[in-house]
Design an enzyme around this catalytic site. Structure first.
Site, short mmCIF file in Angstrom:
data_model
loop_
_atom_site.label_atom_id
_atom_site.label_comp_id
_atom_site.label_asym_id
_atom_site.label_seq_id
_atom_site.Cartn_x
_atom_site.Cartn_y
_atom_site.Cartn_z
N SER A 21 48.85 21.57 42.03
CA SER A 21 48.38 23.06 41.64
C SER A 21 48.42 23.14 40.00
CB SER A 21 49.16 24.22 42.32
OG SER A 21 50.41 23.84 42.20
N ASN A 108 59.98 27.80 47.01
CA ASN A 108 59.37 28.72 47.83
C ASN A 108 59.79 30.20 47.29
OD1 ASN A 108 58.29 26.72 49.08
ND2 ASN A 108 59.62 26.89 51.12
N THR A 153 20.24 62.83 47.44
CA THR A 153 20.88 62.30 48.64
C THR A 153 19.57 61.46 49.50
OG1 THR A 153 20.13 64.20 50.28
CG2 THR A 153 22.27 64.40 49.09
N HIS A 154 20.27 60.26 50.06
CA HIS A 154 19.22 59.51 50.32
C HIS A 154 18.41 58.82 49.28
CE1 HIS A 154 20.38 61.34 54.45
NE2 HIS A 154 20.31 62.23 53.70
N SER A 275 13.91 39.22 27.60
CA SER A 275 13.76 37.99 28.47
C SER A 275 13.15 36.65 27.71
CB SER A 275 12.46 38.47 29.30
OG SER A 275 11.79 37.69 29.63
N LYS A 281 10.41 43.03 27.43
CA LYS A 281 11.65 43.64 28.34
C LYS A 281 13.00 43.53 27.79
CE LYS A 281 11.90 42.85 32.49
NZ LYS A 281 12.52 42.16 33.81
N ASN A 283 16.67 43.98 29.56
CA ASN A 283 17.22 44.02 30.66
C ASN A 283 18.71 44.45 30.90
OD1 ASN A 283 14.95 42.69 31.74
ND2 ASN A 283 15.74 40.58 31.30
N GLU A 288 24.02 44.77 35.81
CA GLU A 288 23.89 43.69 36.85
C GLU A 288 25.14 42.72 37.23
OE1 GLU A 288 18.96 43.31 36.98
OE2 GLU A 288 19.98 42.38 35.26
N TYR A 315 57.17 29.41 55.16
CA TYR A 315 56.30 28.89 53.84
C TYR A 315 55.43 27.89 54.49
CZ TYR A 315 54.37 26.58 49.77
OH TYR A 315 53.49 26.09 48.78
N GLN A 320 49.49 27.90 48.75
CA GLN A 320 49.29 27.43 47.50
C GLN A 320 47.75 28.05 47.04
OE1 GLN A 320 50.80 23.70 45.52
NE2 GLN A 320 48.52 23.05 45.74
N LYS A 323 46.49 31.49 44.75
CA LYS A 323 46.85 31.61 43.32
C LYS A 323 45.18 31.68 42.72
CE LYS A 323 51.04 29.39 43.33
NZ LYS A 323 50.53 29.56 44.71
N1 ARG Z 1 52.71 25.00 44.16
C1 ARG Z 1 53.54 25.48 45.48
C2 ARG Z 1 52.66 26.70 45.72
O1 ARG Z 1 52.01 27.38 45.02
C3 ARG Z 1 54.97 25.92 44.92
C4 ARG Z 1 55.86 26.14 46.49
C5 ARG Z 1 55.79 24.64 46.94
N2 ARG Z 1 56.74 24.63 47.88
C6 ARG Z 1 56.75 23.86 48.87
N3 ARG Z 1 57.50 23.97 50.09
N4 ARG Z 1 55.73 22.69 48.87
O2 ARG Z 1 52.64 27.22 46.96
#
Ligand code: ARG
Length: 457
Positions: A21, A108, A153-154, A275, A281, A283, A288, A315, A320, A323
């Site tokens: 990660s 964790n 309205t509408h 455009s 144009k 835009n 948007e 956990y 993971q 994120k």
């Molecule tokens: N990179 C992991 C996450 O974002 C960290 C926690 C990992 N814990 C584990 N028991 N493998 O969740």
């Protein structure tokens, strides 16, 4: 090598990349270091490590932070994630004592702490951006108390309103968004550190001390809950989604207003694009894009909900996956608020003449004719039916209500008098709606004052 002696072989390279990660959780590094510094101080304070060891760990961590800020610390896939990356570098810098940092802690509870620290900062940032946007809307509203705009309205012309009143409606939505984030913050600001992997730890840690060092308001009471729930992130994503709903609705209005069909606003060159093929144009790309980005944020909310729904305690690596959804939500909301703030501050100009004509050219004063009679004692439903008939006749003869002669009015109902013309003039129609929360100018001025007051607090 990351793992214990239990492992003999090495990880398949593609699997290592799949598992890692670090490519995105590097975003958490400053929070990870802050969390580790607090943890190291706590280990020293409780005598789990010596004071000297504690100091060595803290200064090593500070050095990593400096290296990162200077762009000199760029960990790769070999570190798996930001937590391992920092721990590895620490051991390189301070030697074997670096290996003591992870005493009485798990990744964790560590990642849960980092994510909350991150979100706490970002919520504060988003709330400040909302405040700025509200200020721009309020400034614009203050200039336009007596500018009239058709109210719909509408998407059918209904009753004209003060443009300020219309803008203040968005101010109010954003006010609730600001509050909602403040409420979510309270739950984000609870510390899971010390939950260990899932069950707590055998060491005599002081969870309240680390929580206090990190500025948390309290600690998770249950270690399983502390490491495994992400309700705080979902709550944030939900508040973020509502912000995007509000931005997107305003964006949609600006897009419509800038079309030739409405022509209520002109896009300035500051925020409009052209455009590549049609030279005439201009835009509304900015609103948007905001409207489009709303879908992305709702997707993240949905993603987080589905991510969580089948997870057994505690956990699971699935977590993971929270994120990127969270980081992208934060970034998208921030850029969208900023873009809308700029759009409303310098990207549009209201076409006042066109707005004036718009409210004078329709039947949006029909309710006021009915109200006129009702105020004179005619039952409202009776008055309503009569005005319906008047509108029908006017439509057939290509006239507006204001074009009827007094004789025609009186033929329709003897209660009509010369003051009917005043009563149905757009300015009067708006100004008369002085019920609390209504668009009457006095009410709008009062609302502006209250809104200004909110921004001071
Ligand atoms: N990179 C992991 C996450 O974002 C960290 C926690 C990992 N814990 C584990 N028991 N493998 O969740």
């Amino acid at each position: 090598m990351t793992w214990s002696q239990r492992f003999e072989g090495t990880l398949n390279e593609a699997i290592a990349r799949f598992n890692a990660s670090i490519g995105f959780d590097i975003e958490l590094i400053e929070y990870d270091i802050a969390g580790s510094i607090a943890h190291a101080k706590m280990l020293a304070k409780t005598g789990i490590i010596s004071p000297q060891e504690g100091e060595t760990l803290v200064s090593g961590l500070e050095q990593i932070r400096a290296e990162y800020r200077e762009g000199k610390f760029v960990p790769g896939v070999e570190s798996e994630d930001v937590h391992f990356a920092v721990e590895r570098r620490l051991t390189e810098l301070v030697g074997d004592v670096g290996k003591k940092l992870h005493t009485a802690r798990s990744r964790n509870d560590q990642v849960g702490t980092d994510t909350r620290l991150y979100l706490r900062d970002k919520i504060t940032e988003i709330r400040a951006a909302l405040r700025q946007f509200q200020t721009v809307l309020l400034d614009l509203a203050e200039e336009n108390v007596e500018t009239l705009i058709p109210g719909y309205t509408h998407l059918q012309r209904a009753q004209p309103v003060s443009l300020a009143h219309h803008l203040l409606a968005y101010f109010e939505m954003l006010e609730r968004d600001w509050q909602r984030l403040g409420e979510a913050y309270q739950r984000v600001n609870t510390c899971p550190l010390g939950s260990g992997a899932l069950a707590g730890t055998t060491f005599p840690i002081d969870r309240r001390y680390t929580a206090e060092l990190l500025g948390f308001d309290g600690i998770y009471r249950n270690s399983l809950d502390g490491v495994s729930d992400r309700d705080f992130a979902i709550e944030f994503a939900s508040a973020a989604s509502l912000i995007m709903v509000h931005l997107s609705r305003l964006a949609e209005e600006v897009i419509s207003w800038s079309s030739q069909e409405f022509n209520f606003v002109t896009l300035t060159d500051r925020c409009a694009t052209g455009s590549s093929i049609m030279p005439q144009k201009k835009n509304p790309d900015v609103p948007e894009l905001v409207r489009g980005k709303a879908g992305r944020v709702f997707g993240h909310l949905q993603g987080l909900l589905v991510l969580m729904k089948g997870l057994p305690l505690a956990y699971n690596k699935d977590l993971q996956e929270d994120k990127e959804a969270l980081f992208d939500t934060v970034k998208t909301v921030l850029v969208s608020i900023e873009a809308m703030t700029i759009l409303m501050a310098e990207g549009i100009v209201f076409n006042r003449d066109r707005l004036d004509n718009a409210v004078a050219e329709d039947f949006s004063n029909a309710t006021d004719v009915a109200d006129y009679l009702a105020a004179k004692g005619v039952p409202f439903r009776e008055a309503y039916n009569l005005v319906g008939k008047v509108v029908k006749t006017c439509l057939a003869s290509g006239k507006l209500l204001k074009d009827l002669t007094l004789a025609e009015w009186q033929e329709l109902h003897p209660q009509f008098e010369a003051d009917i013309y005043d009563a149905i003039a757009p300015r009067q129609v708006v100004s008369a709606r002085n019920s609390e929360g209504g668009t009457g100018f006095d009410r709008v001025r009062e609302a502006l004052k209250n809104a200004r007051q909110l921004l001071v607090n």
